[in-house]
Design a protein around this motif. Structure first.
Motif, short mmCIF file in Angstrom:
data_model
loop_
_atom_site.label_atom_id
_atom_site.label_comp_id
_atom_site.label_asym_id
_atom_site.label_seq_id
_atom_site.Cartn_x
_atom_site.Cartn_y
_atom_site.Cartn_z
N HIS A 149 0.79 -1.35 -0.08
CA HIS A 149 0.03 0.17 -0.15
C HIS A 149 0.86 1.21 0.08
CE1 HIS A 149 -4.27 -1.64 1.51
NE2 HIS A 149 -3.36 -2.58 1.09
N MET A 150 0.43 2.22 -0.50
CA MET A 150 1.03 3.48 -0.57
C MET A 150 0.06 4.67 -0.03
SD MET A 150 3.24 3.61 -4.10
CE MET A 150 1.75 4.10 -5.27
N ALA A 151 0.80 5.85 0.09
CA ALA A 151 -0.40 6.99 0.27
C ALA A 151 0.37 8.18 -0.22
CB ALA A 151 -0.36 7.20 2.07
N VAL A 152 -0.32 9.38 -0.61
CA VAL A 152 0.32 10.64 -1.37
C VAL A 152 0.19 11.61 -0.14
CG1 VAL A 152 -2.04 11.18 -2.65
CG2 VAL A 152 0.64 11.69 -3.29
N SER A 153 0.89 12.62 0.23
CA SER A 153 0.77 13.72 0.73
C SER A 153 -0.33 14.58 0.35
CB SER A 153 2.14 14.49 0.92
OG SER A 153 2.65 14.90 -0.23
N PRO A 154 -0.94 15.37 1.15
CA PRO A 154 -1.79 16.23 0.75
C PRO A 154 -1.64 17.25 -0.29
CG PRO A 154 -1.85 16.09 3.17
CD PRO A 154 -0.65 15.45 2.62
N LEU A 172 9.06 8.88 -0.81
CA LEU A 172 9.72 9.24 -2.09
C LEU A 172 9.18 10.75 -2.58
CD1 LEU A 172 9.55 5.92 -3.86
CD2 LEU A 172 11.45 6.48 -2.36
N ASP A 173 10.14 11.48 -3.18
CA ASP A 173 9.69 12.41 -4.15
C ASP A 173 8.78 11.97 -5.05
OD1 ASP A 173 10.05 14.33 -6.34
OD2 ASP A 173 11.02 15.65 -4.80
N ILE A 174 7.65 12.44 -5.32
CA ILE A 174 6.74 11.70 -6.32
C ILE A 174 6.93 11.95 -7.89
CG2 ILE A 174 5.08 13.56 -6.70
CD1 ILE A 174 3.06 11.32 -6.47
N ASN A 175 8.08 13.20 -7.96
CA ASN A 175 8.28 13.49 -9.19
C ASN A 175 9.70 12.75 -9.88
OD1 ASN A 175 6.20 15.26 -10.42
ND2 ASN A 175 6.96 16.86 -8.44
N THR A 176 10.68 12.69 -8.78
CA THR A 176 11.97 12.11 -9.23
C THR A 176 12.21 10.81 -8.81
OG1 THR A 176 12.66 12.91 -7.12
CG2 THR A 176 12.80 14.43 -8.83
N HIS A 190 1.51 -2.17 6.02
CA HIS A 190 0.32 -2.47 4.97
C HIS A 190 -0.20 -0.73 4.88
CE1 HIS A 190 -3.02 -4.65 2.97
NE2 HIS A 190 -3.79 -3.98 4.09
N GLU A 191 -1.52 -0.37 5.36
CA GLU A 191 -1.88 0.82 4.83
C GLU A 191 -1.09 1.81 5.40
OE1 GLU A 191 -5.82 2.82 3.89
OE2 GLU A 191 -4.29 1.51 3.03
N ASN A 192 -1.15 3.17 4.85
CA ASN A 192 -0.44 4.32 5.06
C ASN A 192 -1.31 5.24 4.86
OD1 ASN A 192 2.58 3.52 5.45
ND2 ASN A 192 2.27 2.94 3.31
N ILE A 193 -1.39 6.35 5.93
CA ILE A 193 -2.25 7.49 5.85
C ILE A 193 -1.68 8.70 6.07
CG2 ILE A 193 -4.56 8.60 6.45
CD1 ILE A 193 -5.55 5.71 7.15
N PHE A 194 -1.65 9.77 5.24
CA PHE A 194 -1.09 11.10 5.83
C PHE A 194 -2.30 11.69 6.51
CE2 PHE A 194 2.41 10.52 2.62
CZ PHE A 194 3.19 11.40 2.99
N THR A 195 -1.83 12.49 7.54
CA THR A 195 -2.97 13.42 8.19
C THR A 195 -3.20 14.63 7.19
OG1 THR A 195 -1.30 14.39 9.28
CG2 THR A 195 -2.46 12.68 10.33
N SER A 196 -4.42 15.28 7.28
CA SER A 196 -4.84 16.15 6.31
C SER A 196 -3.98 17.56 6.15
CB SER A 196 -6.23 16.92 6.61
OG SER A 196 -6.23 17.46 8.04
N ASP A 197 -3.07 17.79 7.31
CA ASP A 197 -2.02 18.80 7.23
C ASP A 197 -0.73 18.41 6.75
OD1 ASP A 197 -1.29 17.31 9.41
OD2 ASP A 197 -1.66 18.80 10.79
N GLY A 198 -0.78 17.13 6.31
CA GLY A 198 0.82 16.68 5.80
C GLY A 198 1.62 16.49 7.04
#
Length: 417
Positions: A149-154, A172-176, A190-198
């Motif tokens: 599983h992945m999660a992306v920052s806000p 990871l840096d999503i662009n590089t 398994h699961e990852n979650i960013f908080t809404s404020d990052g």
């Protein structure tokens, strides 16, 4: 070398505009149009090695398909040349893969809508794929032998990925694809979650889900399962939450403490989560650090009572919450249904028949819960208000994760896909 001063630069710009006339205006318009984005949903077809791109609302019609393993032959050659990698590759196929290779677990788009980032469990990596050409931009090999599983920052700039056998989360840096940091977890993150404020990342470790030691009294054999909360800037551990202690405190000593999919309430004061083997979910109050409510959902009489037949220790796997925070959507994986639950009363709505639903997410307009039916190779939308199915859309082989994303407004699938 001469330097153009500001006044001279301005004169050159004016002259160029006068010379090109409408051509410059048209070019500007085209550039602006190219920057426009279209919201979509990505559906990861795990056994296919493809991702379907569908509309994020309405009829959820298919827009295109992306091959997420364009380097398949090269990856297989590398695995076959390394005995240890080959052993793990086969173990994934015959264990969590249910006899199939796992080519796509999770995926997100980059902020500019030009690429998608995909975790590929059987290849133990994360890749960025150019959405226009289908080519790989970059590849990151995770620690150990399986990505998950992945999660992306806000802000969309960072992606966190679980390395299952490495007991590590890479950020990871999503662009590089450059690693910005990493942190240790419990067994089998398994699961990852960013908080809404990052500011924070929550990771849930689920332990060994592919063993046959599934009786409650053998729960201790599953490994160290807990939630790890880290600072998303420093990657330093902030706290560890062991649900074993919280479950025992309310008399649920026979419940697994392996936290599976989870969702925060809108104000992030509550966490709603599923655990292994349980047909239902729990509510955890973050401030008081205790489980406050437990919801048991109906069992399907046709579901085997033999826990070893449940996929990767799941009974229910998939939970989401609508933007208003008033309704939860639950994927009853082994019980072959999904249902919308009123958050205030915890009363479930109609049981919507579904074939091994594996995930639940929220549509772009927030009006629907979208589940992946891994047993029927389709995704199905359920209206949050009525709790009823509105539409099903065919996708590829064994859809699992469904994520909102963006592509360029005029995007069409690469011909190679």
């Amino acid at each position: 070398m001469s330097v153009l001063r500001p006044r001279r630069l301005c004169s050159v710009a004016v002259a160029l505009a006068l010379t090109l006339g409408g051509t410059a205006t048209a070019a500007t318009a085209q550039s602006s149009a190219a920057a426009e984005l279209r919201e979509v949903m990505f559906v990861g077809n795990n056994w296919d090695g493809t991702a379907d791109v569908i509309k994020s609302t309405g009829d959820f019609a298919k827009i295109g398909r992306i091959n997420v393993v364009p380097d398949k032959e090269a990856r297989l050659a590398a695995i076959n040349a390394d005995p240890i990698k080959w052993i793990y590759f086969l173990a994934i196929r015959n264990g969590v893969g249910e006899g199939h290779d796992q080519f796509v677990d999770d995926m997100y788009s980059t902020p500019d809508g030009k690429s998608m980032v995909v975790s590929r469990p059987s290849f133990a990596d994360v890749v960025s794929i150019d959405l226009a050409t289908g080519n790989i931009n970059w590849r990151f090999a995770v620690s150990g032998y399986r990505s998950d599983h992945m999660a992306v920052s806000p802000d969309g700039t960072r992606v966190a990925v679980s390395a299952s056998t490495g007991n590590t989360v890479h950020v990871l840096d999503i662009n590089t694809g450059k690693q910005l940091g990493s942190f240790a977890t419990g067994d089998k993150p398994h699961e990852n979650i960013f908080t809404s404020d990052g500011k924070y990342i929550w990771n849930m470790a689920i332990g060994d889900v592919n063993t046959a030691l599934d009786d409650p009294w053998l729960d201790w054999t599953k490994g160290n399962r807990y939630i790890t909360v880290v600072d998303a800037a420093t990657f330093q551990q902030v706290k560890v939450i062991d649900m074993r202690q919280r479950l025992d405190a309310i008399g649920l000593t026979d419940y697994s403490d392996a936290v599976r999919p989870a969702a925060f309430s809108a104000d992030e004061s509550k966490l709603y989560f599923q655990v292994s083997f349980f047909n239902g979910f729990l509510e955890y109050d973050i401030a008081s650090d205790r489980i406050t409510r437990v919801k048991t959902l109906p069992k399907n009489p046709a579901t085997s009572t033999d826990r070893t037949t449940w996929v990767n220790d799941s009974r229910h796997h998939g939970i989401s919450i609508n933007p208003a925070g008033t309704k939860l959507c639950i994927a009853g994986t082994m019980d072959d249904y999904a249902t919308v639950v009123d958050r205030a009363t915890l009363q479930e709505g109609p049981l919507v028949t579904a074939s091994k639903p594996y995930w639940a997410t929220v549509s772009g307009d927030g009006k629907s819960c979208v589940i992946s039916e891994s047993g029927a190779d389709q995704v199905t939308a359920i209206d949050f208000a009525a709790g009823l199915k509105t539409v099903s859309v065919p996708v590829g082989d064994h859809p699992q994760r469904v994520r909102l994303g963006h592509v360029e407004a005029n995007w069409s699938a690469p011909s190679a896909s």
